[in-house]
Scaffold this motif. Structure first.
Motif, PDB file in Angstrom:
ATOM      1  N   LEU A   1       2.527  -2.301  -0.167  1.00  0.00           N
ATOM      2  CA  LEU A   1       1.068  -2.607  -0.338  1.00  0.00           C
ATOM      3  C   LEU A   1      -0.031  -1.684   0.740  1.00  0.00           C
ATOM      4  O   LEU A   1      -0.735  -1.152   0.156  1.00  0.00           O
ATOM      5  CB  LEU A   1       1.037  -4.005   0.264  1.00  0.00           C
ATOM      6  CG  LEU A   1      -0.455  -4.476   0.212  1.00  0.00           C
ATOM      7  CD1 LEU A   1      -1.002  -4.835  -1.131  1.00  0.00           C
ATOM      8  CD2 LEU A   1      -0.530  -6.009   0.720  1.00  0.00           C
TER       9      LEU A   1
ATOM     10  N   ASN B   1      13.521  -6.755   2.494  1.00  0.00           N
ATOM     11  CA  ASN B   1      12.461  -6.667   1.523  1.00  0.00           C
ATOM     12  C   ASN B   1      10.861  -6.860   1.937  1.00  0.00           C
ATOM     13  O   ASN B   1       9.986  -6.367   1.295  1.00  0.00           O
ATOM     14  CB  ASN B   1      12.551  -7.682   0.694  1.00  0.00           C
ATOM     15  CG  ASN B   1      14.089  -7.823  -0.477  1.00  0.00           C
ATOM     16  OD1 ASN B   1      14.303  -6.364  -0.658  1.00  0.00           O
ATOM     17  ND2 ASN B   1      14.562  -8.742  -0.722  1.00  0.00           N
TER      18      ASN B   1
ATOM     19  N   TRP C   1       5.015 -14.037   5.946  1.00  0.00           N
ATOM     20  CA  TRP C   1       5.985 -12.904   6.005  1.00  0.00           C
ATOM     21  C   TRP C   1       7.195 -13.333   6.895  1.00  0.00           C
ATOM     22  O   TRP C   1       8.335 -12.952   6.621  1.00  0.00           O
ATOM     23  CB  TRP C   1       5.214 -11.999   6.657  1.00  0.00           C
ATOM     24  CG  TRP C   1       4.279 -10.992   6.041  1.00  0.00           C
ATOM     25  CD1 TRP C   1       2.865 -10.661   6.238  1.00  0.00           C
ATOM     26  CD2 TRP C   1       4.529 -10.290   4.819  1.00  0.00           C
ATOM     27  NE1 TRP C   1       2.145 -10.014   5.421  1.00  0.00           N
ATOM     28  CE2 TRP C   1       3.193  -9.486   4.410  1.00  0.00           C
ATOM     29  CE3 TRP C   1       5.422  -9.869   4.022  1.00  0.00           C
ATOM     30  CZ2 TRP C   1       2.990  -8.816   3.296  1.00  0.00           C
ATOM     31  CZ3 TRP C   1       5.515  -9.153   2.805  1.00  0.00           C
ATOM     32  CH2 TRP C   1       3.992  -8.657   2.463  1.00  0.00           C
TER      33      TRP C   1
ATOM     34  N   ARG D   1       7.800  -4.403   0.892  1.00  0.00           N
ATOM     35  CA  ARG D   1       6.648  -4.921   0.168  1.00  0.00           C
ATOM     36  C   ARG D   1       5.332  -4.620   0.929  1.00  0.00           C
ATOM     37  O   ARG D   1       4.449  -4.449   0.566  1.00  0.00           O
ATOM     38  CB  ARG D   1       7.104  -6.587  -0.089  1.00  0.00           C
ATOM     39  CG  ARG D   1       7.787  -7.014  -1.132  1.00  0.00           C
ATOM     40  CD  ARG D   1       8.279  -8.382  -0.968  1.00  0.00           C
ATOM     41  NE  ARG D   1       9.326  -8.803  -1.948  1.00  0.00           N
ATOM     42  CZ  ARG D   1      10.149  -9.752  -1.991  1.00  0.00           C
ATOM     43  NH1 ARG D   1       9.915 -10.495  -1.033  1.00  0.00           N
ATOM     44  NH2 ARG D   1      10.826 -10.099  -2.913  1.00  0.00           N
TER      45      ARG D   1
END
Length: 433
Positions: free
Chosen positions: A323, A315, A305, A319
């Motif tokens: 999730l 981004n 990450w 993401r």
């Protein structure tokens, strides 16, 4: 000199620098100290994260409350105090910290006070019983949380002054991975067997965590920080209220705060997964499985990450938020409408593991985004305002999710999953920084 050359070589490997001059947004003096400061900050961060995982209020402290004979309802105050207690005062803390051109001392103070508070908990667990022990833990947790506020405000500013923009994400990621790996190994040693932990075990656990924070304070004291922008003022409260105007006048910052508020659902959802598992089984091994899930998630995901955040922290938030939303909806739906099987409770630590990965992405993404979107004094203002607002909203949304949970922990997960999905759409409206 030899140590400096070694740090320079290690930093070159970690940072993957092809150009010796990557620190375009910090001073020449600070640039020369980047390799040493990079590893000092990583070490200090890793030590505090080890302490965080060892006294996680969602798992360890909640079990500790009942272990000392205190009433179970006290455990309901742990997470709100732990989170909001460190966030809400930051508007005032930010106004104070902003006056000083060198701010690492505030982080050192905050870390030392956290260590002393946790050591105080260890003493309370060893000497006190029942309600007295529980109230002592709650009182020390308040001190711990307020002290944490100093660290939060100071860290982002010191990191912004000492580490170049394109290297901040991997610093955060590497420190989380290092602490996750160490805590994972410790968890394998600590949480084994099928017997409940003793009071001596909890005291030793708290003592180790307290020492970790004191060591972190000592390491951070050695960071080479050069003076930066400062603004004086005689009325910290007036300055704090003035900082709140950013929510009205600064549209990009306002969108970021809204996005962060919606994505905090990933943090609020974690206890409901633990509660769903406890509904199925009360095995002490379940506590260890959740602690292992949390530490393993940091180990396997934080560095990835972090490197991704150096490319686009926006981004990473998208993401991670997506999730987390999917996991919350799937876990809630399965618990509500899925089949009843004997091994069902072991699915929740797996869901917790994936949610922890997602939450790590959200945390690293939004921290990197906040540091990158502002400089100088404004960075401190952004941090203190956003954290104070989020602290208040945590109490509000936490109360709302608790009310929904009266219908069932599964319904709370579903609602928080929808909230996280809205947060993803909000993150899409942010600009890359």
């Amino acid at each position: 000199m030899a140590n400096r050359e070694l740090l320079d070589k290690l930093y070159a490997q970690v940072a993957n620098d092809e150009d010796a001059r990557t620190c375009k947004d910090i001073s020449e003096d600070a640039c020369r100290e980047v390799p040493g400061n990079f590893f000092r900050i990583i070490t200090a961060n890793a030590l505090t994260k080890i302490g965080d995982l060892l006294i996680n209020p969602k798992t360890v402290l909640a079990w500790l409350i009942t272990a000392v004979g205190a009433p179970a309802w006290l455990a309901g105050f742990l997470v709100p105090i732990r989170e909001s207690g460190s966030l809400i005062p930051q508007l005032m803390i930010g106004a104070l910290v902003r006056r000083y051109p060198v701010r690492k001392g505030f982080w050192v103070l905050g870390s030392a006070l956290q260590g002393l508070a946790v050591l105080g908990m260890a003493v309370a667990v060893w000497w006190l019983d029942g309600m007295q022990a529980g109230l002592a833990i709650i009182a020390l947790l308040i001190l711990f949380s307020i002290s944490r506020g100093f660290c939060s405000v100071a860290m982002k500013d010191v990191q912004g002054k000492c580490i170049p923009k394109s290297r901040r994400g991997r610093l955060t990621g590497l420190s989380a991975t290092l602490s996750g790996a160490i805590t994972f190994a410790l968890s394998l040693l600590i949480f084994h067997g099928d017997e409940d932990p003793t009071r001596a075990f909890y005291s030793a656990l708290l003592t180790g965590a307290g020492v970790a924070w004191l060591l972190a304070a000592w390491v951070f004291f050695t960071v080479d920080e050069y003076p930066g922008a400062s603004e004086g003022g005689h009325n910290a409260f007036r300055e704090a209220l003035g900082s709140l105007r950013l929510l009205k006048t600064d549209a990009p910052f306002r969108r970021f705060v809204m996005t962060r508020a919606l994505l905090m659902s990933s943090s609020l959802a974690s206890p409901f997964l633990v509660l769903l598992a406890q509904d199925q089984s009360s095995l002490p091994l379940l506590l260890g499985s959740f602690v292992l899930s949390s530490s393993l998630a940091s180990t396997v995901s934080a560095t990835v990450w972090g490197y991704m955040a150096d490319t686009s922290s926006r981004n990473v938030m998208i993401r991670g938020g997506g999730l987390a939303a999917v996991i919350c909806v799937l876990a809630g739906s399965f618990a509500l409408w899925g089949p009843t099987v004997s091994w069902l409770h072991w699915l929740f630590p797996l869901a917790y593991f994936i949610l922890a990965i997602a939450h790590a992405g959200i945390r690293i993404g939004r921290k990197t985004y906040l540091v990158d979107m502002a400089g100088g004094t404004k960075r401190t203002d952004y941090t203190s305002v956003s954290n104070t607002v989020i602290g208040v909203l945590l109490l509000v949304v936490g109360a709302f999710s608790a009310a929904v949970a009266t219908l069932g922990n599964d319904w709370a997960l579903l609602v928080l999953g929808v909230m996280g999905a809205v947060g993803v759409f909000s993150a899409l409206s942010l600009e890359d920084v």
